[in-house]
Design an enzyme around this catalytic site. Sequence first.
Site, PDB file in Angstrom:
ATOM      1  N   GLU A  43       0.830  -1.202   0.000  1.00 27.91           N
ATOM      2  CA  GLU A  43       0.000   0.000   0.000  1.00 27.91           C
ATOM      3  C   GLU A  43       0.872   1.263   0.000  1.00 27.91           C
ATOM      4  O   GLU A  43       1.811   1.385   0.779  1.00 27.91           O
ATOM      5  CB  GLU A  43      -0.908   0.007   1.232  1.00 27.91           C
ATOM      6  CG  GLU A  43      -1.872   1.189   1.270  1.00 27.91           C
ATOM      7  CD  GLU A  43      -2.729   1.214   2.530  1.00 27.91           C
ATOM      8  OE1 GLU A  43      -3.748   1.922   2.525  1.00 27.91           O
ATOM      9  OE2 GLU A  43      -2.373   0.532   3.522  1.00 27.91           O
ATOM     10  N   LYS A 116     -10.174   2.447  -2.183  1.00 22.65           N
ATOM     11  CA  LYS A 116     -10.374   1.930  -0.826  1.00 22.65           C
ATOM     12  C   LYS A 116     -11.704   2.394  -0.249  1.00 22.65           C
ATOM     13  O   LYS A 116     -12.006   3.589  -0.212  1.00 22.65           O
ATOM     14  CB  LYS A 116      -9.208   2.394   0.043  1.00 22.65           C
ATOM     15  CG  LYS A 116      -9.152   1.812   1.442  1.00 22.65           C
ATOM     16  CD  LYS A 116      -7.848   2.253   2.097  1.00 22.65           C
ATOM     17  CE  LYS A 116      -7.665   1.712   3.493  1.00 22.65           C
ATOM     18  NZ  LYS A 116      -6.352   2.110   4.054  1.00 22.65           N
ATOM     19  N   CYS A 153      -5.877  -2.706   2.668  1.00 25.17           N
ATOM     20  CA  CYS A 153      -5.574  -2.535   4.079  1.00 25.17           C
ATOM     21  C   CYS A 153      -6.795  -2.569   5.006  1.00 25.17           C
ATOM     22  O   CYS A 153      -7.266  -3.643   5.337  1.00 25.17           O
ATOM     23  CB  CYS A 153      -4.767  -1.259   4.289  1.00 25.17           C
ATOM     24  SG  CYS A 153      -3.832  -1.262   5.854  1.00 25.17           S
TER      25      CYS A 153
END
Length: 288
Positions: A43, A116, A153
């Site tokens: 990431e 995300k 994540c």
Amino acid sequence: MTKLKVGLAQFSCEKHKAVNVDKAVDRVRSLAKMGAQVICLQELFASLYFCDVEDYNNFKLAEPIPGPTTEILSEEAKQLGVVIIASLFEKRAKGVYHNSTAILDADGTYLGKYRKMHIPDDPGYYEKFYFTPGDLGYKVFKTQYGVIGVLICWDQWYPEAARITALKGADFLVYPTAIGWAMDQDEATNQEQFQAWQTIQKSHAVANGVHVVSVNRVGQEGNMNFWGGSFVSNPFGSIIYQAPQDSDALQVVEMDLDETDTYRTHWPFLRDRRIDSYTPITKRLLDD
């Protein structure tokens, strides 16, 4: 195809963006030489993890997707014949930024991006200051080496995200990640957190019958010690590779995608889902 070789690039980052991009290119080339067909970068690999502070100057790190870094990596993907999964700080428009991952096919084609969805706001992880929540939904990408589901994540902690992505037909799930321990935290808490992080992702593998690939950064940045530990889980939660927690690592792992059919046949969790009973999951809490 049934057998797929996935390359994991876990590395420490530096202050200058160009240095980090060069690092990523070097690792892509190394993993390709090692036989990787799909290469996963961690990431926000192009910079230090800047979300540990709220600083308007950090918005200068962002770039459009597609943009300069995806152009560099697209050429590498084309020359090497590999798929590249590249997590970047996206500048969508003036004042609108995302934490996004670009997917580049083995012929260099830009296939699209995932933004995300779950954005944390915790000490050391002030991501809501920088990132607008994703608005593209959960996505899969049909590459030359299979259908890849990409999450990022903080998405790791949400079984709903993994489930929806798997239901869209992902052959396996990939999580580019940046997570670590506070420097003043005791070792018992450190390991408890690491085990929780790995366990929740292994549970996604089991519940959905797919391999899970998690690629984390490593090294000390500010008050954070990123814990590395990148890993691959098979569809029943067995760890088939785990990187060290304290150093860079390059690894190619062979995954047998036919295992999905085997595990889903013998443990038919998807068959037995009671989709008629799940409406309450769309509520924040069931306290009415």
